[in-house]
Design an enzyme around this catalytic site. Structure first.
Site, PDB file in Angstrom:
ATOM      1  N   ASP A  81       6.811  -1.198  14.700  1.00 41.11           N
ATOM      2  CA  ASP A  81       5.911  -2.100  13.976  1.00 41.11           C
ATOM      3  C   ASP A  81       5.976  -3.439  14.702  1.00 41.11           C
ATOM      4  OD1 ASP A  81       5.550  -0.093  12.159  1.00 41.11           O
ATOM      5  OD2 ASP A  81       6.611  -1.052  10.517  1.00 41.11           O
TER       6      ASP A  81
ATOM      7  N   ASP B  71      -1.090   4.636   4.088  1.00 38.70           N
ATOM      8  CA  ASP B  71      -0.004   3.854   3.486  1.00 38.70           C
ATOM      9  C   ASP B  71      -0.045   4.041   1.960  1.00 38.70           C
ATOM     10  OD1 ASP B  71       0.709   2.629   5.988  1.00 38.70           O
ATOM     11  OD2 ASP B  71      -1.009   1.305   5.766  1.00 38.70           O
TER      12      ASP B  71
HETATM   13  O1  1PR Z   1      -4.722  -1.207   8.573  1.00 39.04           O
HETATM   14  O2  1PR Z   1      -5.750  -0.246  10.612  1.00 39.04           O
HETATM   15  O3  1PR Z   1      -4.984  -2.612  10.580  1.00 39.04           O
HETATM   16  O4  1PR Z   1      -3.379  -0.748  10.582  1.00 39.04           O
HETATM   17  C1  1PR Z   1      -2.208  -1.420  10.257  1.00 39.04           C
HETATM   18  C2  1PR Z   1      -1.066  -0.479  10.519  1.00 39.04           C
HETATM   19  O5  1PR Z   1       0.134  -1.203  10.327  1.00 39.04           O
HETATM   20  C3  1PR Z   1      -1.052   0.701   9.577  1.00 39.04           C
HETATM   21  O6  1PR Z   1      -0.773   1.865  10.328  1.00 39.04           O
HETATM   22  C4  1PR Z   1       0.109   0.424   8.624  1.00 39.04           C
HETATM   23  O7  1PR Z   1       0.820   1.611   8.334  1.00 39.04           O
HETATM   24  C5  1PR Z   1       0.982  -0.514   9.433  1.00 39.04           C
HETATM   25  N1  1PR Z   1       1.637  -1.528   8.601  1.00 39.04           N
HETATM   26  C6  1PR Z   1       1.026  -2.563   7.989  1.00 39.04           C
HETATM   27  N2  1PR Z   1       1.951  -3.325   7.365  1.00 39.04           N
HETATM   28  C7  1PR Z   1       3.142  -2.770   7.562  1.00 39.04           C
HETATM   29  C8  1PR Z   1       4.419  -3.261   7.083  1.00 39.04           C
HETATM   30  O8  1PR Z   1       5.463  -2.620   7.262  1.00 39.04           O
HETATM   31  N3  1PR Z   1       4.409  -4.405   6.442  1.00 39.04           N
HETATM   32  N4  1PR Z   1       3.885  -0.807   8.730  1.00 39.04           N
HETATM   33  C9  1PR Z   1       2.941  -1.636   8.341  1.00 39.04           C
HETATM   34  C10 1PR Z   1       3.884   0.422   8.411  1.00 39.04           C
HETATM   35  C11 1PR Z   1       5.345   2.098   8.280  1.00 39.04           C
HETATM   36  C12 1PR Z   1       5.830   2.818   9.403  1.00 39.04           C
HETATM   37  C13 1PR Z   1       7.313   2.730   9.497  1.00 39.04           C
HETATM   38  C14 1PR Z   1       7.791   3.949   8.757  1.00 39.04           C
HETATM   39  C15 1PR Z   1       9.173   4.365   9.130  1.00 39.04           C
HETATM   40  N5  1PR Z   1       5.141   0.779   8.660  1.00 39.04           N
HETATM   41  O9  1PR Z   1       5.241   2.370  10.543  1.00 39.04           O
HETATM   42  O10 1PR Z   1       7.569   2.718  10.812  1.00 39.04           O
HETATM   43  O11 1PR Z   1       7.725   3.720   7.368  1.00 39.04           O
HETATM   44  O12 1PR Z   1      10.089   3.413   8.761  1.00 39.04           O
HETATM   45  P1  1PR Z   1      11.591   3.796   8.420  1.00 39.04           P
HETATM   46  O13 1PR Z   1      11.959   4.942   9.328  1.00 39.04           O
HETATM   47  O14 1PR Z   1      12.387   2.586   8.758  1.00 39.04           O
HETATM   48  O15 1PR Z   1      11.647   4.160   6.968  1.00 39.04           O
HETATM   49  P2  1PR Z   1      -4.786  -1.251  10.038  1.00 39.04           P
END
Ligand code: 1PR
Length: 525
Positions: free
Chosen positions: A224, A379
């Site tokens: 991320d 998400d």
């Molecule tokens: O909506 O098309 O602009 O895409 C934004 C992207 O960013 C989406 O894929 C969304 O999942 C991701 N995202 C947005 N905000 C966050 C955040 O964490 N605040 N991250 C985010 C999503 C989830 C996974 C993470 C897993 C594994 N993060 O990427 O890596 O949950 O984590 P873990 O193994 O530590 O539990 P758009």
């Protein structure tokens, strides 16, 4: 010097990078004359058979290719570059291929996910210099919905099993073509490329330890990425999507360095999510493009990039389409793009009208780059209800009641990094995205993200049952056993983790070691 044919449809950068990493120079052919004067030609095809043949015919490349191939000069076709050699394809009825080899291209008819995405083995059928140095047990990266069916058995160089055996490489004299992507197949793929660049007189036909080849479950490392408060691009990690600790954005390392480390440690794929992409102007976010460029120069496994892929208007008033944004990412080294927030908006519209406009990001990008290039990142967050009748959403009875003891829940899609819930559930969303042309689902869980408590198996099962495209299980991995659980109790084709890898709590190698012998994986030498 290798001449590489770029017909403008996709990512030739990864092939250029892989060849250059072997110390060879690449000249990119852009005209029929360039093709005819080549000594050694590589033709990486991506996307769709019809688009490819249209471009090849329009630019006069088809005739030049036929003449080049007739001279038996060294040729390496990759993926669609293999399929182009045949007479026709079920993907584009009525369109002729180059017709250098007799036979046709057929869509997989299997009771398994299509596209066939991931790491699978090859069974080499005849001695070839291309197989020198291989043990026969390697896995290579495949991503395709169609495979070739040659009439002439003599041209078959390798077969691979996916539901049934299919031809995964051909060789006729100096014409070689692979369905798999050597440039994305780690060290084994680089060895194959090296054999093409610098062929030895000797030929070998290594034999596999086991009979049939099997598709490996993939381990994906996810980064991320966002700018911290000082403006540096960092890999961050949230707890249930909250990436701040004591007011500061958590900084777990630099994107390019971390991606390289994960490649060396055996990650089968790497995903970058630009988590603030939804509010930025994606193409002004040059650091992200630079991250991709630098990463793809050293990392030879598939790269996915997500965040901010949508139609938008920049500060000058110029309108950009999602397809243009994606094209820029593909040119910079991405193999797949992932769409999050915009996919929810697209599906909401689609559910209202029931009409495919052909204009949404999912449709436009998949029609140019192929379904396999479009990943949907979901998400979802659990929403509990007293009774299934309380909502029109797809409800399940859960083994994990909420604090009020409610046993029913649905999985609400969110946008803008979980900041806003929308009136659509994850199962419906996944199904609609598949219908619109998506090739894979990256299934996060806000409830499990960063908790180390294991994947949300209920969510993963519901979504996998609803679609026939591969599902990448994400969020919550805390130990090796969680991967075994997700691969044995659900149909997920890949397991993604972030926190445990970034914090070095569980290295990728340890996950693979734990799974070895229990689940099919790609061993890394
Ligand atoms: O909506 O098309 O602009 O895409 C934004 C992207 O960013 C989406 O894929 C969304 O999942 C991701 N995202 C947005 N905000 C966050 C955040 O964490 N605040 N991250 C985010 C999503 C989830 C996974 C993470 C897993 C594994 N993060 O990427 O890596 O949950 O984590 P873990 O193994 O530590 O539990 P758009």
């Amino acid at each position: 010097m290798i001449t590489l044919l770029d017909y403008g449809a996709g990512n030739v950068r990864s092939v250029v990078n892989a060849i250059e990493s072997l110390g060879e120079r690449v000249f990119v052919a852009r005209s029929a004359k360039d093709i005819l004067s080549a000594d050694r030609l590589v033709f990486p095809g991506v996307g769709n058979f019809r688009t490819m043949m249209d471009v090849l015919n329009r630019k006069g490349f088809s005739d030049a290719l036929r003449r080049y191939l007739a001279s038996n000069r060294p040729f390496l076709g990759i993926c669609l570059g293999l399929q182009a050699l045949f007479e026709k394809s079920e993907e584009a009825p009525g369109i002729s291929g180059l017709g250098i080899l007799k036979g046709y291209v057929k869509r997989f008819s299997v009771n398994l996910s299509v596209p066939h995405i991931g790491w699978n083995g090859i069974r080499i059928q005849k001695p070839s210099f291309m197989a020198n140095g291989l043990s026969g047990n390697e896995k290579f990266y495949f991503v395709h919905s169609y495979h070739v069916v040659p009439e002439d058995e003599d041209v078959v160089l390798s077969r691979t099993d996916y539901g049934y055996p299919f031809v995964s490489a051909v060789q006729k004299g100096n014409i070689i073509a692979t369905q798999f992507h050597p440039e994305k197949s780690g060290k084994s793929g680089l060895l194959v490329l090296k054999n093409f660049i610098d062929p030895a007189a000797a030929s070998s036909a290594p034999v596999r330890r086991t009979g049939k080849t099997r598709l490996a479950k993939r381990i994906v490392a996810c980064l991320d990425v966002r700018a911290n408060d000082r403006g540096d691009l960092v890999v961050t990690k949230g707890d249930q999507y909250d990436v701040r600790e004591k007011g500061e954005v958590r900084n777990l390392g630099r994107p390019v360095e971390l991606a390289r480390r994960y490649y060396e440690e055996g990650a089968d794929e790497i995903a970058f999510l630009n988590i603030t992409g939804f509010r930025d102007f994606p193409l002004e976010d040059m650091p992200m493009l630079e991250v991709l460029k630098q990463t793809s120069a050293h990392v030879f496994v598939p790269l996915t990039i997500g965040g901010g892929i949508r139609d938008y208007t920049d500060r000058t008033g110029r309108a950009w389409s999602a397809l243009e944004v994606a094209a820029e990412y593909f040119r910079s080294g991405a193999d797949k793009i992932s769409i999050g927030s915009d996919a929810v908006a697209i599906v909401e519209r689609f559910l209202k009208t029931g009409e495919k406009t052909g204009k949404s990001a999912i449709e436009t990008i998949s029609s140019v780059y192929g379904n396999q290039a479009v990943v949907i990142s979901i998400d979802p967050r659990r929403v509990y209800v007293d009774r299934p009748e309380d909502t029109p959403m797809h409800v399940i009875k859960t083994e994990f009641p909420d604090s009020a003891g409610r046993k029913y829940c649905w999985f609400q899609c969110t946008v803008k990094g979980g900041r806003e819930g929308r009136p659509v559930d994850a199962v419906t969303l996944a199904r609609a995205c598949e219908e619109l042309g998506a090739g894979e689902i990256l299934l996060n869980s806000i409830d499990r993200d960063g908790t180390n408590s294991g994947f949300d198996l209920e969510l993963i099962n519901e979504v996998s049952k609803a679609v026939s495209i591969p599902v990448i299980a994400s969020s919550g991995a805390g130990c090796e056993a969680h991967f075994l659980e997700v691969f044995t109790k659900t149909d997920a084709e890949a397991g993604l983790a972030a926190g445990i890898f970034h914090r070095k709590e569980v290295p990728i190698g340890a996950v693979k070691q734990f799974l070895s012998g229990r689940v099919e994986i790609r061993e890394v030498r």
